[in-house]
Design an enzyme around this catalytic site. Structure first.
Site, PDB file in Angstrom:
ATOM      1  N   LEU A 118       0.694  -1.139   0.042  1.00 45.63           N
ATOM      2  CA  LEU A 118       0.051  -0.122   0.016  1.00 45.63           C
ATOM      3  C   LEU A 118       0.708   1.277  -0.083  1.00 45.63           C
ATOM      4  O   LEU A 118       0.472   2.188  -0.633  1.00 45.63           O
ATOM      5  CB  LEU A 118      -1.070   0.290   1.109  1.00 45.63           C
ATOM      6  CG  LEU A 118      -1.956  -1.039   1.271  1.00 45.63           C
ATOM      7  CD1 LEU A 118      -2.959  -0.955   2.602  1.00 45.63           C
ATOM      8  CD2 LEU A 118      -2.952  -0.709   0.220  1.00 45.63           C
ATOM      9  N   GLY A 119       2.024   1.070   0.448  1.00 47.61           N
ATOM     10  CA  GLY A 119       2.752   2.408   0.570  1.00 47.61           C
ATOM     11  C   GLY A 119       4.154   1.987   1.260  1.00 47.61           C
ATOM     12  O   GLY A 119       4.198   0.849   1.947  1.00 47.61           O
TER      13      GLY A 119
ATOM     14  N   LYS B 250       1.960  -2.937   8.688  1.00 47.44           N
ATOM     15  CA  LYS B 250       2.953  -2.214   8.711  1.00 47.44           C
ATOM     16  C   LYS B 250       4.131  -2.820   9.310  1.00 47.44           C
ATOM     17  O   LYS B 250       4.181  -3.280  10.275  1.00 47.44           O
ATOM     18  CB  LYS B 250       2.732  -0.737   9.374  1.00 47.44           C
ATOM     19  CG  LYS B 250       3.910   0.161   9.230  1.00 47.44           C
ATOM     20  CD  LYS B 250       3.677   1.583   9.850  1.00 47.44           C
ATOM     21  CE  LYS B 250       4.094   2.573   9.087  1.00 47.44           C
ATOM     22  NZ  LYS B 250       3.293   3.738   8.602  1.00 47.44           N
TER      23      LYS B 250
ATOM     24  N   ASP C 119       5.630  13.632  11.876  1.00 47.53           N
ATOM     25  CA  ASP C 119       5.852  13.595  10.609  1.00 47.53           C
ATOM     26  C   ASP C 119       4.468  13.692  10.245  1.00 47.53           C
ATOM     27  O   ASP C 119       3.818  12.832   9.163  1.00 47.53           O
ATOM     28  CB  ASP C 119       6.212  12.090  10.244  1.00 47.53           C
ATOM     29  CG  ASP C 119       6.855  11.818   8.776  1.00 47.53           C
ATOM     30  OD1 ASP C 119       6.932  12.975   8.326  1.00 47.53           O
ATOM     31  OD2 ASP C 119       6.903  10.875   8.413  1.00 47.53           O
TER      32      ASP C 119
END
Ligand code: NAG
Ligand code: NAG
Ligand code: NAG
Ligand code: NAG
Ligand code: NAG
Ligand code: NAG
Ligand code: NAG
Length: 800
Positions: A515-516, A539, A633
């Site tokens: 996804l990323g 993740k 972030d």
């Protein structure tokens, strides 16, 4: 006369080859002057069939003796009546049947206690243990002057009746026959009622079952065929308590109806030839019928109920009532479940500065309800809200939530009437210390014991003084160390699932669909088969993350402890070998980056909502959650959109996992500068104001639907969004910023100007000039005035 009696008794015994006072005697009329002694060979007077016995019976291995009537051929649970409310007597005590009455003489105190009232003893000629289980005193005309059936304890037998005013008392436990917490009363109004009592008093608390026969009820009959019913004066049945139609052959069974120590009135049967086998291989009674249908639900008032405080009662259709302790709790007395449960952890402190005010989680118990003792009620609220409210409240030991009604109740200790029941819409969220081990309690107790022993020794043996002081010093030191390490919560509890690596590998089909990807992690799409095919974002953190397992858990539990509608929820984690994986809920509408900078420009209304949502999420992280989280972030890639396009901040808390602190250097950020606050490049402390800066840049992007920096701009002035936007603002040419926007935006130009001003405040170079998120949010909402911002552009000189 006395001599003659003794003589004839001895003669009889000799005739039957039985030693005196040792073994049970066969049926006879028990004559005046007879007695029994409490000793290890249970001595007793038997009924003609030898099925019932009257005599002393040892309770436990070294306990006292109970004077009781029992089923003589059954080994366990055989007591049907006991004298003197279940009192125990010492070895050597006697029961005597004389012209003076029928009484027990205690061997220790010499006290005499009458079993029958003295008037009944007038004219008594003999006593007898009958085949029905009734022990009687009769005159010479065989008229019963006293019957045990008229003074029932916890049991009635076939042929026995209860009249108005009669009471059955539940015994305290299966092995302790003193009075317990429940009564069955045939009241003078004719109603047959089960009551809880104000234990240890006999006074009535509240009724939890009744036959509703006020005005008509007269007697309770347990007849030979095994029916138990309430009749009126004419003998007609007005209520059937137990109906033995299904029993094949009554004669083959022993029967009894007992008010048990859990408050259930049970009709038991026991097959005479083989009993009912239970797993242990011993024969036992089986329950034929019982009232009330579910005692766990029936009892709903103050008091400990069937299982005691803090415990959970579970009804089993076949057998006994089951008592359990909830997670984080343990029985007060393992040998006596009626005493309830205690917390295994140190309860939450209301003193914010105390270490015991943090580190708690809520464990979920579906289908579990605690109907009483609530001190607060909220409605309508969602479950997360309910959880948060309890976690943040030192008085709250448990929250009860009903998702149908969106009801949330908070309750404190002790917890009353806990029950587990598949039909209840309620779910319990019980607060447990994240570290639920008993070590803390154990150590504290040990140490206080040591202090006491030490003090005593010091008084008596003075030369041991030095040794003791040294010992105490070290044990104290040890306890302090143990305490500080306990401060960090271990990841435990309801809201974080610990996944295995294999589970996640399967969920992502071998980490297939990416996804990323970021500087420190890759995100994959996954589907949890274990959770109805729920979509998740998995993740995988790479090796940069903290190696320290303990810190990892502490950080993850902190992230897991957050809950806000503008944050992406962490569902669980994996911490196996070198694998460090976080599992989040999946956001169907992707990131804000693709939403803002995609082909079609999203509406101004949607953008405004996203800006507000992001601000609220950040405010929560900075100021509302239990420990402050600096995101570090904030950028459009890290703002995700759920089904309803609500902004959800992702990746918060990860900065700490990644050791991102003030040691970051400028080189790492070449090319991504823009969101990063200037203090990152200087040796200034990084605070929440760094996030405010990033939010300011993000806000500009949301307003203008373009990236903060675009190299391929014909007009060089437009390359840096902040500079260009400030220029337009200063020269009152806002329409330039929204040239391609919808009409809505053009009509709302006042609000857009307001948003711009807020953004310029957020990106001030001096962190102290930037507002906090708790100011930014009401500013965006229009509830706090915004003054004219100074020019923020000097920043770009610095960062280039
Ligand atoms: C017991 O005594 C009564 C009255 O004296 C008498 O009628 C009865 O037959 C006796 N029973 C036995 C079994 O001895
Ligand atoms: C047994 O309990 C009853 C009812 O509470 C009471 O009246 C009686 O005095 C008790 N008997 C003894 C011997 O304690
Ligand atoms: C039986 O229970 C009562 C009530 O709790 C208690 O006072 C008594 O000591 C117990 N007896 C024994 C032998 O455990
Ligand atoms: C017991 O009661 C039931 C129900 O009233 C009745 O059918 C049965 O005949 C009775 N049995 C005896 C022995 O009285
Ligand atoms: C019971 O008996 C009384 C009189 O003895 C009578 O009036 C009444 O109707 C009877 N009740 C029933 C239900 O038969
Ligand atoms: C044992 O008891 C059951 C009922 O509990 C009965 O059905 C069965 O026939 C009995 N078996 C024997 C061998 O008596
Ligand atoms: C906490 O309690 C649960 C359930 O009682 C148990 O499975 C778990 O191992 C306990 N954790 C600790 C740290 O004792």
């Amino acid at each position: 006369m006395a001599f003659e009696l003794t003589y004839s008794l001895c003669f009889l015994l000799i005739l039957l080859h039985l030693p005196l006072f040792t073994t049970s005697q066969p049926y006879q009329n028990i004559s005046l002057g007879s007695s029994l002694v409490a000793q290890d060979d249970d001595s007793a007077w038997l009924s003609p069939s030898e099925e019932f016995a009257f005599g002393f019976q040892r309770i436990g291995n070294d306990g006292g003796f109970l004077l009781a009537i029992r089923f003589n051929k059954i080994q366990k649970n055989n007591v049907v009546w006991s004298a003197i409310n279940g009192s125990l007597f010492q070895k050597g005590s006697t029961v005597e049947f004389t012209v003076d009455g029928f009484f027990i003489k205690d061997s220790e105190t010499g006290n005499q206690q009458f079993i029958s009232d003295q008037t009944a003893a007038n004219g008594v000629a003999y006593a007898a243990m009958l085949d029905t289980g009734n022990f009687v005193l009769a005159n010479k005309n065989s008229i019963n002057l006293w019957e045990s059936f008229h003074y029932p304890t916890n049991t009635i037998l076939p042929t026995q009746t209860l009249s108005q005013g009669n009471v059955l008392y539940a015994s305290y436990s299966e092995t302790n026959y003193s009075k317990g917490r429940f009564q069955l009363n045939l009241q003078f109004d004719g109603n047959l009622v089960l009551y809880t009592t104000h234990f240890p008093l006999d006074t009535l608390n509240s009724g939890y079952w009744s036959t509703k026969t006020e005005g008509s009820g007269f007697q309770v009959v347990f007849n030979m065929s095994g029916y138990i019913f309430v009749t009126d004066k004419n003998g007609s049945v007005v209520y059937t308590v137990s109906d033995s139609d299904k029993m094949a052959s009554v004669k083959d069974y022993y029967q009894r109806a007992t008010l048990d120590s859990d408050g259930v009135f049970r009709h038991y049967v026991y097959h005479k030839s083989n009993g009912s086998f239970v797993e242990t291989g011993t024969r036992a009674w089986s329950t034929f019928s019982f009232q009330p249908p579910n005692v766990c639900i029936a009892i709903e008032d103050r008091g400990p109920g069937p299982c005691g405080f803090n415990s959970i009662c579970e009804h089993d259709d076949q057998g006994p009532t089951i008592c359990r302790c909830p997670q984080g709790y343990t029985p007060i007395d393992v040998n006596d479940e009626r005493k309830g449960c205690k917390q295994k952890f140190i309860p939450q402190s209301c003193d914010e500065s105390s270490p015991e005010s943090h580190g708690f989680v809520l464990a979920e118990m579906p289908y579990t309800d605690w109907p009483n003792g609530d001190y607060e009620h909220f409605q309508p609220v969602d479950e997360d809200w309910c959880k948060k409210s309890c976690l943040g409240d030192c008085f709250c030991a448990i929250a009860i939530y009903n998702s149908d009604q969106q009801d949330c109740y908070k309750k404190g200790i002790p917890l009353l009437n806990g029950r587990n029941d598949n039909s209840t819409p309620w779910k319990s969220l019980i607060k447990v210390g994240a570290d639920n081990s008993t070590s803390k309690y154990g150590k504290k107790k040990e140490i206080s014991a040591l202090v006491l022993v030490g003090a005593a020794l010091m008084l008596i043996i003075s030369y041991l003084l030095i040794f003791i002081i040294t010992y105490l010093f070290f044990s104290r030191l040890y306890s302090k160390q143990a305490k500080t390490s306990d401060l960090y919560p271990v990841v435990q509890g309801f809201n974080l699932k610990r996944f295995t690596y294999m589970e996640l590998k399967e969920a992502t089909e071998g980490f297939k669909e990416e996804l990323g990807r970021g500087g420190f992690a890759t995100v994959y799409k996954g589907v949890l088969a274990s959770d109805n095919g729920k979509g998740v974002a998995v993740k995988r953190l790479d090796s940069m993350v903290r190696e320290n397992d303990f810190e990892f858990k502490a950080e993850v539990s902190m992230i897991g402890g957050t809950s806000h509608k503008n944050l992406v929820k962490l569902l669980g984690f994996c911490n196996e070998g070198q694998h460090r994986i976080l599992v989040y809920e999946f956001m169907t509408n992707g990131s804000l980056s693709s939403f803002l900078f995609g082909n079609s420009r999203p509406s101004w209304y949607q953008r405004r909502e996203i800006a507000l949502g992001t601000a609220r999420g950040l405010r929560y992280l900075h100021e509302e959650c239990s420990s402050q989280i600096i995101h570090c972030d904030i950028k459009p890639q890290n703002i995700l959109l759920d089904d309803s396009f609500t902004a959800r901040i992702a990746d918060f808390g990860v900065a700490k996992l990644l050791k991102m602190d003030q040691t970051r250097t400028t080189t790492r950020f070449r090319g991504t500068k823009g969101y990063v606050a200037p203090e990152w490049f200087k040796s200034l402390p990084v605070t929440v104001k760094a996030d405010v800066y990033s939010f300011g840049i993000l806000l500009l992007e949301i307003i203008c639907c373009r990236k903060h920096y675009e190299e391929n701009m014909q007009d060089e002035e437009q390359m840096i969004l902040a500079d260009w936007a400030y220029g337009c603002y200063e020269q009152k040419k806002l329409h330039l910023l929204i040239k391609n926007d919808d009409d809505e935006a053009k009509e709302d130009i006042k609000n857009m100007e307001l948003f711009l001003m807020i953004a310029f405040w957020c990106i001030q170079e001096d962190p102290s000039l930037r507002p906090t998120m708790s100011k930014v949010t009401p500013m965006l909402e229009g509830n706090l005035e915004v003054s004219v911002p100074p020019n923020p552009s000097s920043l770009y000189v610095l960062s280039k």
